[in-house]
Design a protein around this motif. Structure first.
Motif, short mmCIF file in Angstrom:
data_model
loop_
_atom_site.label_atom_id
_atom_site.label_comp_id
_atom_site.label_asym_id
_atom_site.label_seq_id
_atom_site.Cartn_x
_atom_site.Cartn_y
_atom_site.Cartn_z
N THR A 68 0.83 -1.20 0.00
CA THR A 68 0.00 0.00 0.00
C THR A 68 0.86 1.26 0.00
O THR A 68 0.47 2.29 -0.55
CB THR A 68 -0.99 0.00 1.19
OG1 THR A 68 -2.02 0.97 0.93
CG2 THR A 68 -0.32 0.31 2.51
N ARG A 227 -7.55 2.49 0.82
CA ARG A 227 -7.38 1.03 0.84
C ARG A 227 -7.66 0.47 2.24
O ARG A 227 -8.18 -0.64 2.38
CB ARG A 227 -5.98 0.67 0.35
CG ARG A 227 -5.83 0.86 -1.16
CD ARG A 227 -4.48 0.43 -1.67
NE ARG A 227 -3.40 1.33 -1.30
CZ ARG A 227 -3.08 2.44 -1.96
NH1 ARG A 227 -3.78 2.79 -3.03
NH2 ARG A 227 -2.08 3.21 -1.58
N ALA A 256 -4.10 -5.02 -1.34
CA ALA A 256 -3.11 -4.00 -1.69
C ALA A 256 -1.98 -4.62 -2.52
O ALA A 256 -1.50 -4.02 -3.48
CB ALA A 256 -2.54 -3.34 -0.44
#
Length: 409
Positions: A68, A227, A256
């Motif tokens: 991420t 996310r 992710a």
């Protein structure tokens, strides 16, 4: 540079905004397949011991945090990240020393551990503040702990100076508070367990991510927060599916990581969903079917990839048990562990060039004669397999299903 107001292009400028819909029939086959792979993954996890499950969750959380951040072009300190994750899983006494890494781990942890708590603007502001403990993004000072308030346009751009390409422009800062109020009200009203509106949990996570990224409420950190919100929505869905399930298992889905693997397609799908292409001015809702379909298919692929990780961990655990029963010495255990951690070809790993007598002697700091005896003993016990003869002899860890890397003489 002209702003979005001069040439309406984005979904938030449509009169139907923020009513996001999708064609349930069109997405149904992908959702069914995603549920199947989700079930297979959770079944694999339930079949392994607690210690193995914790190890898998720890490694996948680390990979999710790396991914991420990497999507935004940020490289995290791996040692600090592992320490912070282990601390959050109560496997270590202290977190890592990097405050920004610890902040990201805290956000990811809170999104899942407290997925049932109310999501309000204050909580999101605290998340964003945790990502930037020094109040800077790189060397630039940014507003932390509050939504953006600058007068200039909030644009996602790429390209050289004065030749930038604008991929997206978010609503003006003056609209952000009202936009977030509507988003948060919808998020609370559509909770899978209590919401009055029945929305498929995986599809809802897709809409959560699209809606939040379209508002882009903060000066920085929107991608990581978006996310985390998708993961929070997936945790709520998991609890609605099985009240006994641990929401922490959402980390093993690896969304992710999947987005990073296909980051160009991820950005393309998100960018396409945020534009008014194909949406009639008189439409009563904004059709997000292509985005929801992309997200569900990504979720499906992520579950399949994580299944391989769980199987890999199971293979390693079974091998370690076999090795423990063979009374291996410290040198042998060190080399076997190196080979195990290198993985195998199917998982993208493999010990480069295979293990040789010379490499064994160098790794263990022993003589070539001792290395030869140790390797012969491991081979006799079935812990290694061999390919080639003479100078081309190479050894690989003998785990069923693991292929020997392509060897070079």
């Amino acid at each position: 540079m002209p702003t979005a107001a001069a040439h309406p292009r984005y979904i938030w400028q449509h009169s139907a905004w923020p009513k996001l819909t999708f064609d349930a029939a069109a997405v149904a086959p992908a959702l069914d397949q995603a549920r199947l792979e989700q079930g297979r993954l959770l079944g694999l996890l339930s079949a392994i011991g607690l210690e193995q499950a914790n190890a898998v969750q720890r490694e996948l959380w680390v990979q999710e945090a790396l991914a991420t951040a990497a999507i935004e072009g940020e490289q995290l300190n791996l040692e600090s990240l592992r320490s912070s994750v282990a601390h959050r899983l109560q496997l270590a006494d202290a977190p890592g020393s990097d405050r920004s890494v610890e902040g990201l781990v805290q956000v990811m942890g809170d999104a899942l551990a407290n997925h049932g708590a109310a999501l309000d603007l204050d909580r999101l502001c605290r998340w964003q503040s945790a990502l930037f403990p020094g109040g800077t993004s790189g060397i630039a000072r940014i507003a932390v702990g509050r939504v953006r308030s600058h007068a200039g346009a909030m644009q996602i751009v790429s390209g050289a100076l004065e030749r930038e390409v604008v991929h997206y422009e978010a609503p003006p800062s003056a609209q952000v508070l009202a936009e977030m109020e509507r988003f948060l009200a919808w998020f609370e009203s559509t909770r899978p367990a209590t919401g009055a509106t029945a929305v498929n949990g995986i599809a809802r996570a897709a809409l959560v991510h699209l809606w939040f990224e379209s508002i882009h409420p903060f000066e920085d950190g929107n991608g990581r927060l978006g996310r985390a919100l998708a993961d929070m929505a997936l945790a709520q869905d998991m609890q609605a599916q099985d009240a006994q399930a641990s929401p922490a298992l959402v980390r093993v889905y690896g969304m992710a990581h999947q987005m990073l693997k296909t980051h160009a397609a991820y950005y393309d799908a998100l960018n396409h969903a945020q534009r008014l292409r194909g949406i009639a001015p008189e439409a009563s809702a904004i059709d997000a079917t292509p985005w929801v379909l992309w997200f569900v298919q990504a979720f499906n692929r992520a579950c399949i990839a994580s299944q391989a990780v769980v199987r890999d961990a199971t293979d390693k655990a079974q091998f370690r048990l076999r090795a423990a029963q063979c009374q291996t010495n410290e040198r042998q255990r060190k080399v076997l562990e190196r080979l195990l951690e290198a993985g195998h070809v199917d998982s993208g790993g493999g010990f480069l060039g295979g293990m040789t007598t010379d490499k064994y002697a160098k790794i263990t700091g022993t003589s070539k004669a001792t290395a030869t005896r140790d390797l012969a003993d491991l081979l006799a016990n079935g812990l290694l397999r061999v390919e080639g003869v003479g100078k081309a002899t190479r050894y690989a860890v003998n785990v069923p299903g693991w292929e020997q890397p392509a060897l070079k003489g």
